[in-house]
Every structure is written in C-alpha cells, then in structure tokens.
Scaffold this motif. Structure first.
Motif, short mmCIF file in Angstrom:
data_model
loop_
_atom_site.label_atom_id
_atom_site.label_comp_id
_atom_site.label_asym_id
_atom_site.label_seq_id
_atom_site.Cartn_x
_atom_site.Cartn_y
_atom_site.Cartn_z
N MET A 1 37.53 -0.15 -18.07
CA MET A 1 37.33 -0.64 -19.42
C MET A 1 38.51 -0.25 -20.28
O MET A 1 39.07 0.81 -20.14
CB MET A 1 36.05 -0.03 -20.01
N THR A 2 38.82 -1.12 -21.22
CA THR A 2 39.88 -0.79 -22.15
C THR A 2 39.32 0.13 -23.22
O THR A 2 38.13 0.29 -23.37
CB THR A 2 40.44 -2.06 -22.80
N ASP A 3 40.23 0.73 -23.99
CA ASP A 3 39.81 1.66 -25.04
C ASP A 3 39.72 1.01 -26.41
O ASP A 3 39.56 1.69 -27.40
CB ASP A 3 40.80 2.84 -25.10
N SER A 4 39.85 -0.31 -26.50
CA SER A 4 39.81 -0.94 -27.82
C SER A 4 38.41 -0.86 -28.39
O SER A 4 37.42 -0.81 -27.66
CB SER A 4 40.26 -2.40 -27.71
N PRO A 5 38.30 -0.82 -29.72
CA PRO A 5 36.99 -0.65 -30.35
C PRO A 5 36.05 -1.82 -30.11
O PRO A 5 34.85 -1.64 -30.05
CB PRO A 5 37.31 -0.48 -31.83
N ALA A 6 36.57 -3.03 -29.98
CA ALA A 6 35.70 -4.19 -29.82
C ALA A 6 34.85 -4.11 -28.55
O ALA A 6 33.63 -4.27 -28.63
CB ALA A 6 36.51 -5.48 -29.87
N PRO A 7 35.44 -3.84 -27.37
CA PRO A 7 34.59 -3.70 -26.18
C PRO A 7 33.61 -2.53 -26.29
O PRO A 7 32.47 -2.64 -25.85
CB PRO A 7 35.58 -3.50 -25.04
N ALA A 8 34.05 -1.44 -26.88
CA ALA A 8 33.16 -0.28 -27.03
C ALA A 8 31.96 -0.63 -27.91
O ALA A 8 30.82 -0.27 -27.62
CB ALA A 8 33.92 0.91 -27.59
N ALA A 9 32.22 -1.34 -29.00
CA ALA A 9 31.13 -1.75 -29.90
C ALA A 9 30.20 -2.75 -29.19
O ALA A 9 28.97 -2.67 -29.34
CB ALA A 9 31.70 -2.36 -31.17
N ALA A 10 30.78 -3.65 -28.41
CA ALA A 10 29.96 -4.62 -27.67
C ALA A 10 29.08 -3.90 -26.66
O ALA A 10 27.89 -4.21 -26.52
CB ALA A 10 30.85 -5.65 -26.98
N LEU A 11 29.64 -2.92 -25.96
CA LEU A 11 28.86 -2.16 -24.98
C LEU A 11 27.71 -1.43 -25.68
O LEU A 11 26.58 -1.44 -25.18
CB LEU A 11 29.72 -1.17 -24.22
N GLU A 12 27.96 -0.83 -26.81
CA GLU A 12 26.89 -0.12 -27.52
C GLU A 12 25.77 -1.08 -27.93
O GLU A 12 24.59 -0.74 -27.83
CB GLU A 12 27.44 0.62 -28.74
N ARG A 13 26.13 -2.27 -28.34
CA ARG A 13 25.11 -3.27 -28.72
C ARG A 13 24.33 -3.71 -27.49
O ARG A 13 23.10 -3.80 -27.53
CB ARG A 13 25.79 -4.46 -29.40
N ILE A 14 25.02 -3.99 -26.40
CA ILE A 14 24.35 -4.38 -25.14
C ILE A 14 23.43 -3.26 -24.68
O ILE A 14 22.28 -3.48 -24.31
CB ILE A 14 25.39 -4.70 -24.04
#
Length: 126
Positions: A1-14
């Motif tokens: 996984m990349t460290d960008s905030p967008a994927p991290a935020a998406a993962l938290e929502r999922i």
C-alpha cells in the motif's frame, strides 16, 4: 500500500463499514486487508496491487452474469480484479471526487450477505 492519505482514508472507511456487519473480522490475506464472515472472505482492500496504480475494494457478486452486467454498465467504476475475478468478484474504484460511498457501502453489505452463513441471514442479517 502507498502512504498517501487518500488510500488510508478509504481503507478506514471500508474497515468501518465491513466491521460493522455481524460477526466480521479482518486479517491480511496475500498482503491485503481482507474482511471475513464465518471464515469466508467478502471484501478485500487493494492499493496499487502489483503496481496497477488503483485503490479498490473487491467484493463478491451473485455470479458471472451480475459481474458482467456491472462491469458493462459502468466500466470506470467496476473492474475485474486479478485472482478474484474468475470467482465472480468485482473491484470498485475508490478514487475520484464524485465517489458514491452509499453504493460502495451497499456493495460491501451485499457481498457480506453472499458470504454469510444461513443462520446469520435468518437472524435478520445486517
């Protein structure tokens, strides 16, 4: 996984959506956060899987007919995920400013229903 905030935020929502469903758990499967009900996988989060540059959640469909219909109806949102596609799964693109999170949440819940044991569905499901 990349460290960008967008994927991290998406993962938290999922994660919050998936783990709110009855008797679910999360563990890594093939290096990806994966969600289970009664030891059956129903969702997998992927970020830049094999360098594809995509951030997606993969979910079950009712079968190859539903899978094909979804991909044909909206190929910019639905895709055929590597490894899971032959089993009737689709990927949902989690990027874009106009992402319909209600649809994503509904597809995750539908996938849970397809994987959940009968006893959970008979008890009222989600």
């Amino acid at each position: 996984m990349t460290d960008s905030p967008a994927p991290a935020a998406a993962l938290e929502r999922i994660r919050s959506v998936a783990l709110a469903l009855p008797e679910t758990s999360e563990k890594l499967s093939h290096g990806h956060p994966t969600f289970f009900v009664a030891d059956k996988q129903f969702a997998q989060f992927r970020d830049d899987h094999h360098g594809d540059g995509l951030t997606v959640v993969c979910v079950k469909t009712g079968g190859s007919d539903e899978q094909a219909m979804l991909i044909e109806a909206n190929p910019d949102f639905y895709g055929l995920p590597a490894y899971l596609g032959p089993s009737g799964w689709v990927s949902l693109d989690l990027t874009g400013d106009d992402l319909d999170w209600s649809l994503v949440e509904d597809r995750i819940a539908r996938s849970w229903e397809l994987a959940a044991p009968r006893r959970l569905l008979e008890a009222g499901g989600r």
